[in-house]
Design an enzyme around this catalytic site. Structure first.
Site, PDB file in Angstrom:
ATOM      1  N   GLU A  68       0.831  -1.204   0.000  1.00  0.00           N
ATOM      2  CA  GLU A  68       0.000   0.000   0.000  1.00  0.00           C
ATOM      3  C   GLU A  68       0.863   1.250   0.000  1.00  0.00           C
ATOM      4  OE1 GLU A  68      -3.506   2.077   2.733  1.00  0.00           O
ATOM      5  OE2 GLU A  68      -1.987   0.825   3.688  1.00  0.00           O
TER       6      GLU A  68
ATOM      7  N   ASP B 110      -5.761   2.598  -1.419  1.00  0.00           N
ATOM      8  CA  ASP B 110      -6.371   3.490  -0.439  1.00  0.00           C
ATOM      9  C   ASP B 110      -6.586   4.847  -1.100  1.00  0.00           C
ATOM     10  OD1 ASP B 110      -6.658   5.462   1.677  1.00  0.00           O
ATOM     11  OD2 ASP B 110      -6.072   3.878   3.068  1.00  0.00           O
TER      12      ASP B 110
ATOM     13  N   GLN C 106      -9.611   0.917   0.230  1.00  0.00           N
ATOM     14  CA  GLN C 106      -9.913   1.606   1.480  1.00  0.00           C
ATOM     15  C   GLN C 106     -10.304   3.047   1.191  1.00  0.00           C
ATOM     16  OE1 GLN C 106      -6.190   0.786   3.587  1.00  0.00           O
ATOM     17  NE2 GLN C 106      -7.262  -0.645   4.919  1.00  0.00           N
TER      18      GLN C 106
ATOM     19  N   GLU D   5     -11.540   3.076   6.633  1.00  0.00           N
ATOM     20  CA  GLU D   5     -10.384   3.364   7.477  1.00  0.00           C
ATOM     21  C   GLU D   5     -10.319   4.869   7.725  1.00  0.00           C
ATOM     22  OE1 GLU D   5      -5.802   1.773   7.811  1.00  0.00           O
ATOM     23  OE2 GLU D   5      -6.387   2.771   5.967  1.00  0.00           O
TER      24      GLU D   5
END
EC number: 5.3.1.22
Length: 264
Positions: A146, A181, A207, A243
């Site tokens: 990530e 993300d 995310q 998140e």
């Protein structure tokens, strides 16, 4: 169909960790993720999952000394044996929790890192990911990487989408996937839907959070309904991890997700 997973490291902090599973289920979530499970036995977490009827969708490998500021081991020269041990430990938990994927945080570059230092971190990162991807495949799991923005974590080794895609190409293992993300991507790269489209075949998990404050995704500069529409059009069947840090209480902030089954 959009499937939302509660990140229990950020949501439901009104409860002790093992009580957050029931709270997430009561709020309409059917999946959960979190940073680290290692303060609890996998058996205790599995019991909380089963009692709440939840699916474990993601957690991170042990990150090194978190309290001392470490943020992952995967790129750190000289820490290879510790990284390998961390992968073994993560897979032990993943087996008990029936978790299909784990995330290896890349770790930090030292301040004022020169090109030689960056090259050493890169070489270590590639070697460690090749090992870990092989171990993940043997265990029937996926390994994720990530890119994380350097405003929230200064010095993080993996921070750009293009860098992550180059790493995926270099490691070239089917069990190594991208944790996309949108919060981090917006801060570092922007152009979210184009990045999503270009990288879609390599994405293993998504995310979300509002930008720039990392609050609920209906607040800030990212229009998540358009993101969700594009994910559905592309055929994304995975989980979307929530998140973010609630601006007030967790339940009070869930109005944004009502159309996806959440209960404020």
């Amino acid at each position: 169909m959009i499937r939302l997973a509660a990140n229990l490291s950020m949501l439901f902090n009104e409860h002790d960790f093992l009580d957050r599973f029931a709270a997430a289920a009561e709020a309409g979530f059917r999946g959960v993720e979190y940073l680290f499970p290692y303060a609890h036995s996998p058996e205790d977490i599995k019991a909380a999952l089963d009692e709440a009827g939840l699916e474990q969708v993601l957690f991170n490998l042990p990150p090194g000394d978190w309290e001392a500021g470490e943020r992952g081991l995967a790129s750190l020269p000289g820490r290879e044996a510790e990284f390998r041990d961390s992968m073994v430990e993560a897979l032990r938990y993943a087996e008990v929790l029936a978790c299909p994927r784990v995330h290896a945080m890349a770790g930090l570059l030292p301040p004022e890192a020169d090109e030689a230092t960056r090259a050493a971190h890169h070489a270590t990162y590639i070697d460690n990911l090749r090992f870990a991807a092989g171990e993940a495949a043997r265990a029937g799991r996926e390994l994720l990487i990530e890119p994380i923005n350097t405003r929230d974590i200064p010095g993080f080794f993996l921070s750009r989408q293009a860098q992550a895609m180059a790493v995926l190409e270099e490691v070239n293992h089917p069990s190594l996937r991208l944790q996309f993300d949108l919060y981090h991507c917006q801060i570092m790269d922007g152009d979210l839907i184009k990045h999503l489209e270009r990288q879609f075949d390599r994405i293993g998990h998504v995310q979300i959070a509002g930008v720039p404050q990392r609050h609920e995704p209906d607040v800030g500069e990212v229009h998540y309904p358009a993101i969700f529409d594009r994910l559905e059009a592309l055929g994304y069947a995975g989980w979307i991890g929530c998140e973010y840090r609630p601006a007030a209480g967790t339940r009070e902030g869930l109005v944004w997700g009502r159309e996806h089954g959440l209960v404020p």
